[in-house]
Every structure is written in C-alpha cells, then in structure tokens.
Design an enzyme around this catalytic site. Sequence first.
Site, PDB file in Angstrom:
ATOM      1  CB  SER A 108      29.158  43.634  34.620  1.00  0.00           C
ATOM      2  OG  SER A 108      28.600  42.629  35.404  1.00  0.00           O
ATOM      3  CG  ASP A 238      26.850  46.530  41.513  1.00  0.00           C
ATOM      4  OD1 ASP A 238      26.147  45.501  41.424  1.00  0.00           O
ATOM      5  OD2 ASP A 238      27.686  46.858  40.657  1.00  0.00           O
ATOM      6  CG  HIS A 267      25.582  45.696  38.002  1.00  0.00           C
ATOM      7  ND1 HIS A 267      26.901  45.568  38.396  1.00  0.00           N
ATOM      8  CD2 HIS A 267      25.463  44.940  36.869  1.00  0.00           C
ATOM      9  CE1 HIS A 267      27.537  44.761  37.560  1.00  0.00           C
ATOM     10  NE2 HIS A 267      26.691  44.376  36.624  1.00  0.00           N
TER      11      HIS A 267
END
Length: 287
Positions: A108, A238, A267
Amino acid sequence: MLSHTKEAADLTSSIATNDGAQIFYRDWGAKSAQPIVFHHGWPLSSDDWDNQMLFFLSKGYRVIAHDRRGHGRSSQAIDGQDMDHYAADVAALASHLDLRNAIHIGHSTGGGEAARYVARFGHGRVARLVLIGAVPPLMVKTKTNPGGLPIEVFDGLRQQLAASRSRFYLEFASGPFYGYNRPDAKPSQAVIWNWWRQGMMGSAKAHYECIKAFSETDFSDDLKTITVPTLILHGSEDQIVPVADSAPLSAKLLKHSVLKIYDGLPHGLCTTHADIVNADILKFISA
C-alpha cells in the site's frame, strides 16, 4: 529454523535521522543473510509484517521492518510527512545497517515508499522489489490520470480521521481494508482489533498528513528509473487501491516487472491470504 546464533542481529532498536526523527525498527536474523526490508501501509506499523517476518526468517533471510515516522513506535515527528522524507528515512536505516543486495517489499503506502527509496537511494544496495496492493503510480484523479480516485475520496478520509480517529479506524478495518464488508466475508475480530491497535499507536497529525502523501504523490518517474526485477501483487477486489489504476500501470512503467492479480482478494491480502502471498514472494526472490 529461527536463528539463535551470536551473529543474529538486534531484535529491536532505533536510529535518529538528520532532522531529529527517531525511527524504530526490528532486525531479525543473521547479519550475513540476505536482507529483506518490509515497508508497511497507512496508518499501521512494522507489526503488520509479523507473519511475513517470521516466515522469511525461517527460510534463512535477515528480516527488517521499521515504523514510518509518525507511525507506531517511531517518534511523532512534527514535519516530514511526505514520500521524500519517508524514503530518506529508509536510506538512513539502510546505511546504518549497511544493507546490500537487499529485497524491499512494500504494501500500500509502503509500496510508494519502497519505490521512491529504490529509485533515489537504492543503487548498488537493492536486488529486488516487491509491490503489494501498492499506491503507485498515482492514486488521485488528475487530467493525466483520469482513472484515479476523486480528491473528495481523500478529503473524506481526512474528515473522518479528524472527527473520530478511533471510530474511523475501527470501521475501516471492519469494512473495506480486508473486504469484511462483502456478503460472503468472514471477519476476524482479532485482525480488526490488531489493525485498530497499530493505527492508534501513531500520531493523528502524521496520519492526517500522510493521506496527501500516499494519494497525491506521482511515482511515475520513480518507476521508470527502477531497473531491478520487480514483482507486483494486487487483489482484484481491492477497495482501497483499485487495481485498474495501479498495478497494471506500474507494470508498464517498470523495466523488469512480473504482474500477478489475485481474483477476489482484498487490500489486506498479506494478512487474509498470507500463505499465498508468502509463497509467491519466496518463489520470486529465490529465482
């Protein structure tokens, strides 16, 4: 097996950056082993890599993870909540530990941090890069990035954080981060509370300002300059970093990349599907 030799590196420590921030890090394994550096997502800490650190330590690697400035156990630095400082902090840590032939893995926001570090500071020190559910090339919608998310999405994150960070973090972990808001999901209360715990350890100010850093930083030029082999992993479901405007675009900008999109994964796939992710990373870095 886990290393218990005299050569094993320190378990935990911290370094001071040039501007006075204290960066907490964990360093496990033999100093002679190939290092893997983990870069965590927003607004978490190095604790989010517990599973991966133990797994790759058991495979004979030296594993290192830090808490980004303003996050976790690092100091709540007043300034420097931007990708340039984040990458420079990693560079300071890599220099302090004299890390060479290192593998950098970022999830991320940590994927953006890792990409900027490798592009600007990693020459001669980095062997491979892994980006997982990562924010590059650019999250926010612009004229040149029409597929991005509207700025109002990130304004909303800031508003919720300022109104009640504790409630916001609990709802974020209980919902879109792990895909627990999907009809067939089986939420883990332990995972939710661990996410909340990590988030509440850090600075509200740092987390608020980091939203701009992860959403508005354009990593296109960084990706174009990276020459090391790079593995890109992303979940098709995601809800935080939509796959269509991230992973495939990054793969096109990188010189040597392998792209893998997992059907149906969220995610937070490093937690929900750690066995799958770990196996694919190990295969890539062992090749």
